[in-house]
Design a protein around this motif. Structure first.
Motif, mmCIF file in Angstrom:
data_model
loop_
_atom_site.group_PDB
_atom_site.id
_atom_site.type_symbol
_atom_site.label_atom_id
_atom_site.label_comp_id
_atom_site.label_asym_id
_atom_site.label_seq_id
_atom_site.Cartn_x
_atom_site.Cartn_y
_atom_site.Cartn_z
ATOM 1 N N GLN A 12 0.831 -1.202 0.000
ATOM 2 C CA GLN A 12 0.000 0.000 0.000
ATOM 3 C C GLN A 12 0.865 1.252 0.000
ATOM 4 N N PRO A 87 2.644 5.327 -5.351
ATOM 5 C CA PRO A 87 2.195 4.622 -6.558
ATOM 6 C C PRO A 87 3.167 4.756 -7.720
ATOM 7 N N SER A 90 5.838 2.114 -8.541
ATOM 8 C CA SER A 90 5.466 0.843 -9.150
ATOM 9 C C SER A 90 6.261 0.623 -10.435
ATOM 10 N N THR A 118 4.459 -3.333 -6.963
ATOM 11 C CA THR A 118 3.218 -2.623 -7.217
ATOM 12 C C THR A 118 2.797 -1.907 -5.944
ATOM 13 N N SER A 120 -0.128 0.144 -4.461
ATOM 14 C CA SER A 120 -1.527 0.450 -4.734
ATOM 15 C C SER A 120 -2.374 0.145 -3.513
#
Length: 121
Positions: A12, A87, A90, A118, A120
């Motif tokens: 996250q 983000p 990523s 990643t 997200s």
């Protein structure tokens, strides 16, 4: 003789992840180990480099203060600790070996397979 990157995954925003690059042969021969990343449709971006001669560490502007590169002597790996992930971090992350401390991919002679990160929610 190969480099092996590992440790990618889904995290996250604001979280942390630690990547590792198995680089025993290269470190023993004095190669510097760097990390690059490449997102779809974008150029490969230099992230960080570790110089085993003087334990020097170098960072790209976009990760400075958030990422830390280090050598684990016991495991013969070079790790990339990534904190405060965004983000835009990523990407597929690659480790690579070079005879010089460089920021351009062409200076790196050997490459490992990538590991996907990643970020997200």
């Amino acid at each position: 003789v190969q480099l092996q990157a590992s440790g990618g995954g889904l995290v996250q925003p604001g979280g942390s992840l630690r990547l590792s690059c198995a680089a025993a042969e290269f470190l023993s021969q004095g190669f510097s180990i760097g990390w690059f990343r490449q997102a779809p449709g974008k150029r490969r971006e230099w992230v960080s480099t570790f110089n085993p001669y003087d334990n020097g560490t170098y960072y790209g502007d976009s990760v400075k203060g958030r990422f830390t590169i280090s050598r684990d002597n016991a495991k013969n790996t070079v790790s990339l600790q990534m904190n405060s992930l965004k983000p835009e971090d990523s990407s597929i992350y690659y480790c690579a070996a070079t005879r010089v401390v460089a920021t351009t991919p062409k200076e790196y002679l050997y490459w490992g397979q990538g590991t996907l990160v990643t970020v997200s929610s």
